[in-house]
Design an enzyme around this catalytic site. Sequence first.
Site, PDB file in Angstrom:
ATOM      1  N   TYR A 139      29.618 -55.697 -66.708  1.00  0.00           N
ATOM      2  CA  TYR A 139      29.622 -56.910 -65.904  1.00  0.00           C
ATOM      3  C   TYR A 139      30.242 -58.025 -66.726  1.00  0.00           C
ATOM      4  CZ  TYR A 139      28.202 -61.240 -63.706  1.00  0.00           C
ATOM      5  OH  TYR A 139      28.221 -62.485 -63.128  1.00  0.00           O
ATOM      6  N   ARG A 160      30.824 -63.484 -19.784  1.00  0.00           N
ATOM      7  CA  ARG A 160      30.762 -62.024 -19.909  1.00  0.00           C
ATOM      8  C   ARG A 160      30.812 -61.549 -21.351  1.00  0.00           C
ATOM      9  NH1 ARG A 160      35.244 -59.954 -15.788  1.00  0.00           N
ATOM     10  NH2 ARG A 160      35.966 -62.118 -15.894  1.00  0.00           N
ATOM     11  N   ASN A 180      50.385 -60.148 -11.913  1.00  0.00           N
ATOM     12  CA  ASN A 180      50.608 -61.444 -12.539  1.00  0.00           C
ATOM     13  C   ASN A 180      49.876 -61.470 -13.880  1.00  0.00           C
ATOM     14  OD1 ASN A 180      50.964 -64.148 -13.158  1.00  0.00           O
ATOM     15  ND2 ASN A 180      49.393 -64.865 -11.727  1.00  0.00           N
TER      16      ASN A 180
END
Length: 466
Positions: free
Chosen positions: A365, A15, A169
């Site tokens: 940079y 599923r 449960n």
Amino acid sequence: MKRMAIILAAGQGKRMKSKLYKVLHPVCGKPMVGHVTDMLRSIGTDRTVVVVGHGAEAVQAYLGDRAEYALQKEQLGTGHAVLQAEPLLGQEDGVTTVIYGDTPLVTPETIEAMLELQGREGAACVLLTARVDNPFGLGRIIRAADGSLDRIVEQKDASAEEAAVREINAGTYCFDNRKLFAALRQVTNDNAQGEYYLTDVIAILKAQGEKVLAYCTEDASEAHGVNDRVQLAEAEAIMRARIARRHMLNGVTIQDPASVYIEADVTIGSDTTLLPGTVLRGRTAIGEDCRIGPNVEIADSTVGSRAEIRYAVLSEVNAGNGVTVGPYAYLRPGTVLADGVKVGDFVEIKNATIGEGSKVPHLSYVGDARVGSGVNIGCGAITANYDGFNKSLTEIGDGAFIGSNVNLIAPVRVGEGAYVVAGSTITHDVGAGDLAIARERQINKPGYADIIRQRKRAAKEKEGRN
């Protein structure tokens, strides 16, 4: 008493409709089976056996030596799955927790409470139950008049009265180990599905006069299993809220918990504030008195105390105390920021060490570099670290000044206290205390701008006539 565990992780998870094996789908940054394994480890489990089937190699590759493994070659039910662990655990004395690998929300506190109850009462089994608003499709817990567990009734077998019961449960059990395997050998597959059900062990134990108890958790979310992507998202939301609450109770301010995402293994110091849009991933560690956000993503990084980071992305970064980062900075793997470093707007740093008190304020940079302390790197300066074949190192000594729009062509070294003039392209080392200028002399041609404009207009007119 010896503590053991069996994690059921052999189901295919159809599923989920995924190429990824179900129990490896992450919740808050960690695969579900990882949550279960870590929880069991946290309570001192001596041996953990993971029952694998479809996708066994992937599960073993992830968990490694954190567990032992039993293979369920055919999917013949939960009882059959547990029985595959008998060659490993069947001769052990102690208590065994049986839990599904897709139940990441079960807490160590609950398992400890179940184990304590099992030991105190000498029970053959304690099973976890929860009261939920919508029990449809789940096994109902039917209690006797004195409140003790009578039986478990599955949805398809429940009467109208039994179906109205909201206690279900939760699928987690603490068994006396030897009694578990003895009862499993008596389970049959005489049912519509032709499978061996673990829940049949409960009836077998009760028929033998054994004590079987039900422990009802106060937090119904612990019964939340994951069978599809919807339930995966629900589990993520529940755990995300738990994680945020834990950090807030430990002294972290989260202005809007709904807009902050913190993964399971993140640590955060007290008096740190997280602003909206903050995402903390992996094994990130944040110090005390920090201000993180808004809109910051940090992954697998360490940030010291008193840091301020906003509108930035950090990945595998080690940042010291008192650093400031952002806005709009990108710090890539291998970046090390010493105490007091400032990284400003639109700066990218990769595999570089920036020394104490140095500044990279904006539009720069810095890659593959070693920058000393007290260095100022001006606007638009870059290290040209890649020549198309190799990455090379740039070194900048303590106290150096790198002017705006400087290109440092690696490999190159700028010495301590050196000064590189704005606009320079540096291809050779600069000595300590030296001043470097590497740019062409400016030439002004009076009136030449008007001549250029006239030429362009004439060209356009000619183009129009043609």
